[in-house]
Design a protein around this motif. Structure first.
Motif, PDB file in Angstrom:
ATOM      1  N   LYS A  11       0.834  -1.214   0.000  1.00 11.08           N
ATOM      2  CA  LYS A  11       0.000   0.000   0.000  1.00 11.08           C
ATOM      3  C   LYS A  11       0.862   1.254   0.000  1.00 11.08           C
ATOM      4  O   LYS A  11       0.583   2.211  -0.729  1.00 11.08           O
ATOM      5  N   ILE A  12       1.904   1.257   0.816  1.00 11.29           N
ATOM      6  CA  ILE A  12       2.798   2.420   0.852  1.00 11.29           C
ATOM      7  C   ILE A  12       3.500   2.574  -0.487  1.00 11.29           C
ATOM      8  O   ILE A  12       3.573   3.679  -1.038  1.00 11.29           O
ATOM      9  N   TRP A  13       3.987   1.466  -1.041  1.00 13.59           N
ATOM     10  CA  TRP A  13       4.730   1.521  -2.299  1.00 13.59           C
ATOM     11  C   TRP A  13       3.842   1.994  -3.447  1.00 13.59           C
ATOM     12  O   TRP A  13       4.249   2.849  -4.223  1.00 13.59           O
ATOM     13  N   ARG A  15       1.013   3.630  -3.378  1.00  8.53           N
ATOM     14  CA  ARG A  15       0.279   4.885  -3.190  1.00  8.53           C
ATOM     15  C   ARG A  15       1.157   6.086  -2.952  1.00  8.53           C
ATOM     16  O   ARG A  15       0.858   7.180  -3.406  1.00  8.53           O
ATOM     17  N   TYR A  16       2.263   5.922  -2.216  1.00  5.09           N
ATOM     18  CA  TYR A  16       2.980   7.092  -1.727  1.00  5.09           C
ATOM     19  C   TYR A  16       4.438   7.199  -2.157  1.00  5.09           C
ATOM     20  O   TYR A  16       5.042   8.239  -1.955  1.00  5.09           O
ATOM     21  N   ASN A  18       5.777   7.572  -4.953  1.00  4.08           N
ATOM     22  CA  ASN A  18       6.019   8.597  -5.971  1.00  4.08           C
ATOM     23  C   ASN A  18       6.229   9.979  -5.355  1.00  4.08           C
ATOM     24  O   ASN A  18       6.960  10.797  -5.905  1.00  4.08           O
ATOM     25  N   ILE A  19       5.622  10.245  -4.224  1.00  6.38           N
ATOM     26  CA  ILE A  19       5.808  11.539  -3.562  1.00  6.38           C
ATOM     27  C   ILE A  19       7.254  11.694  -3.107  1.00  6.38           C
ATOM     28  O   ILE A  19       7.881  12.743  -3.316  1.00  6.38           O
ATOM     29  N   ASN A  57       4.892  10.200 -12.215  1.00  6.42           N
ATOM     30  CA  ASN A  57       3.610  10.707 -11.745  1.00  6.42           C
ATOM     31  C   ASN A  57       2.473  10.362 -12.690  1.00  6.42           C
ATOM     32  O   ASN A  57       1.341  10.159 -12.239  1.00  6.42           O
ATOM     33  N   TYR A  60       1.490   6.884 -11.659  1.00  6.43           N
ATOM     34  CA  TYR A  60       0.764   6.858 -10.387  1.00  6.43           C
ATOM     35  C   TYR A  60      -0.628   7.465 -10.495  1.00  6.43           C
ATOM     36  O   TYR A  60      -1.559   6.980  -9.860  1.00  6.43           O
ATOM     37  N   TYR A  64      -3.950   5.458  -9.551  1.00  2.92           N
ATOM     38  CA  TYR A  64      -4.948   5.953  -8.605  1.00  2.92           C
ATOM     39  C   TYR A  64      -6.352   5.790  -9.160  1.00  2.92           C
ATOM     40  O   TYR A  64      -7.300   5.550  -8.415  1.00  2.92           O
ATOM     41  N   PHE A  84      -7.745   5.190  -4.509  1.00  4.03           N
ATOM     42  CA  PHE A  84      -7.074   6.306  -3.855  1.00  4.03           C
ATOM     43  C   PHE A  84      -7.924   7.570  -3.946  1.00  4.03           C
ATOM     44  O   PHE A  84      -8.334   7.982  -5.020  1.00  4.03           O
TER      45      PHE A  84
END
Length: 162
Positions: A11-13, A15-16, A18-19, A57, A60, A64, A84
């Motif tokens: 989930k972290i990989w 979803r987040y 890319n930030i 991005n 991602y 999403y 997301f």
């Protein structure tokens, strides 16, 4: 009814990460722009970093829209939720699946698999690791024979190319 979800790390990989990557690449871009005033060729590094940020991005943003993080399957179809920043819920019946692409069907096992429902105009995607391999197996066992034969022919063609 069987439930499929990603692990905490997944989930972290998905979803987040890319930030974090975008922040580091933008910092590197700023330093490349600073170095550009000393040596002209650093502009190529800055442009490369911007291109990588755009590509990451773009992937991602697409994920999403199409990747549910909670999937339920039953004997009739697939129910998806936990997209997301969205509360949408999608239901795809097995007989409505018009195609499956990506992942092992294109020769790239690490890429996501997409399931299409032409009747509703829906596309969902997921990465086939962990429990999601079982999800793909269940979907393949329950789809229409025409779609299955098309996938089988595509897999045979990929094997001939190797």
């Amino acid at each position: 009814m069987k439930e499929y979800t990603y692990s905490i790390f997944g989930k972290i990989w998905y979803r987040y990460i890319n930030i974090i990557l975008t922040a580091f690449l933008l910092l590197y871009t700023v330093s490349s722009l600073y170095m550009f005033f000393q040596n002209w060729y650093y502009i190529f590094l800055a442009l490369l970093n911007v291109l990588i940020v755009i590509l990451i991005n773009n992937f991602y943003i697409n994920s999403y829209k199409h990747f549910p993080f909670l999937v339920f399957i039953d004997d009739k179809g697939i129910s998806c939720s936990n997209f997301f920043l969205s509360r949408k819920k999608i239901r795809i019946n097995y007989e409505d699946i018009s195609g499956i692409s990506g992942g092992m069907f294109t020769g790239w096992n690490l890429r996501p698999v997409y399931i299409y429902d032409a009747k509703q105009g829906i596309k969902i995607g997921f990465f086939t690791h962990g429990k999601f391999k079982e999800l793909l197996k269940t979907v393949l066992q329950n789809i229409n024979e025409d779609v299955y034969n098309e996938l089988l022919a595509r897999m045979k063609e990929l094997n001939r190319l190797k």
